[in-house]
Scaffold this active site. Structure first.
Site, short mmCIF file in Angstrom:
data_model
loop_
_atom_site.label_atom_id
_atom_site.label_comp_id
_atom_site.label_asym_id
_atom_site.label_seq_id
_atom_site.Cartn_x
_atom_site.Cartn_y
_atom_site.Cartn_z
N SER A 60 33.76 51.41 49.81
CA SER A 60 34.35 52.39 50.72
C SER A 60 33.35 52.87 51.75
O SER A 60 32.14 52.75 51.58
CB SER A 60 34.88 53.59 49.94
OG SER A 60 35.61 53.18 48.82
N1 SAH Z 1 34.80 52.70 44.36
C1 SAH Z 1 34.39 51.41 44.88
C2 SAH Z 1 35.34 50.80 45.88
C3 SAH Z 1 36.58 50.38 45.23
S1 SAH Z 1 37.53 49.13 46.01
C4 SAH Z 1 32.98 51.47 45.44
O1 SAH Z 1 32.37 52.54 45.44
O2 SAH Z 1 32.48 50.41 45.85
C5 SAH Z 1 38.89 49.21 44.89
C6 SAH Z 1 38.63 48.60 43.55
O3 SAH Z 1 39.75 48.87 42.74
C7 SAH Z 1 38.50 47.08 43.60
O4 SAH Z 1 37.26 46.67 43.09
C8 SAH Z 1 39.65 46.59 42.72
O5 SAH Z 1 39.34 45.46 41.93
C9 SAH Z 1 39.92 47.80 41.86
N2 SAH Z 1 41.25 47.87 41.25
C10 SAH Z 1 42.46 47.62 41.82
N3 SAH Z 1 43.44 47.80 40.93
C11 SAH Z 1 42.85 48.19 39.77
C12 SAH Z 1 43.33 48.54 38.46
N4 SAH Z 1 44.63 48.53 38.16
N5 SAH Z 1 42.43 48.86 37.52
C13 SAH Z 1 41.10 48.88 37.79
N6 SAH Z 1 40.59 48.56 39.00
C14 SAH Z 1 41.45 48.23 39.98
#
Ligand code: SAH
Length: 212
Positions: A60
């Site tokens: 992000s």
């Molecule tokens: N917080 C992260 C950015 C997240 S991007 C950072 O600081 O870099 C969103 C993430 O959510 C992705 O890695 C994706 O794989 C995850 N995601 C999507 N659906 C999900 C679910 N149902 N359970 C766990 N993770 C999930």
């Protein structure tokens, strides 16, 4: 630009976009975003931009990380759940503010890479799991704070249920192909209070675990 100048600019960008909480700024000053960004984008780690990471996901934008962390109002004794580990950057920021951070991602590869960075930075109060985080983490529930860093159509029911009374959840809500709304949910003894914060754009919260 020197490292010190880059850091000044990074912190200035956070402040000018509304990240004003001193504890959040201190945590973001301490945790270097560089180790969480790999490959060809590594030299852009200090820009206030989301960047691609493995498994087609994104780290992000720092100011959004700051604003979400601020809205979570984490206290030093809190147990926090993050859904969507991604690069691990958001979890690392939370680790500076909370007692313990549990973070889950549906991609095992991202969890493994994030764990390696946590270890290298000696962030020992983070536990990362591969799981579908929309079910929460029943074994560790309830949580003082829950942050979801992928967009859900509605705040997932199991996450609402795993929030302590007096707890706060921050979650982007809306269709994944459109602009979503960042929502702050406060659980009271009477139910849930919803507060719409700002428009955001996140990758979708998907069901099940990923292939890699
Ligand atoms: N917080 C992260 C950015 C997240 S991007 C950072 O600081 O870099 C969103 C993430 O959510 C992705 O890695 C994706 O794989 C995850 N995601 C999507 N659906 C999900 C679910 N149902 N359970 C766990 N993770 C999930």
């Amino acid at each position: 630009m020197t490292d010190a100048e880059r850091k000044m600019q990074f912190l200035f960008a956070l402040r000018s976009r509304g990240v004003t909480d001193g504890r959040v700024l201190t945590a973001m000053e301490k945790i270097d975003r560089g180790p969480f960004v790999k490959g060809i984008f590594a030299d852009r780690a200090y820009e206030d931009m989301p960047l691609p990471i493995a498994c087609g996901q994104t780290i992000s934008q720092p100011s959004v990380v700051g604003l979400m962390t601020q809205a979570l109002n984490v206290q030093p004794r809190d147990k926090v759940l993050e859904v969507g580990t991604g690069s691990g950057y958001q979890a690392a920021i939370l680790s500076q503010l909370a007692r313990r951070v549990y973070t889950v991602d549906r991609h095992q590869r991202l969890v493994q890479e994030a764990r390696a960075v946590f270890q290298a930075l000696d962030l020992t109060n983070i536990t990362a799991f591969t799981a579908d985080g929309s079910h929460g983490l029943a074994d560790q529930a309830p949580f003082d704070r829950i942050i979801v860093t992928a967009a859900a159509e509605d705040p997932p029911g199991p996450l609402l249920a795993q929030l302590k009374i007096g707890g706060i959840m921050v979650v982007p809500v809306g269709q994944s192909d459109a602009v979503q709304s960042l929502i702050q949910v406060k659980r009271t003894d009477k139910g849930y209070d919803y507060n719409e914060l700002r428009p955001v754009r996140f990758v979708p919260l998907l069901e099940g675990v990923g292939k890699e």
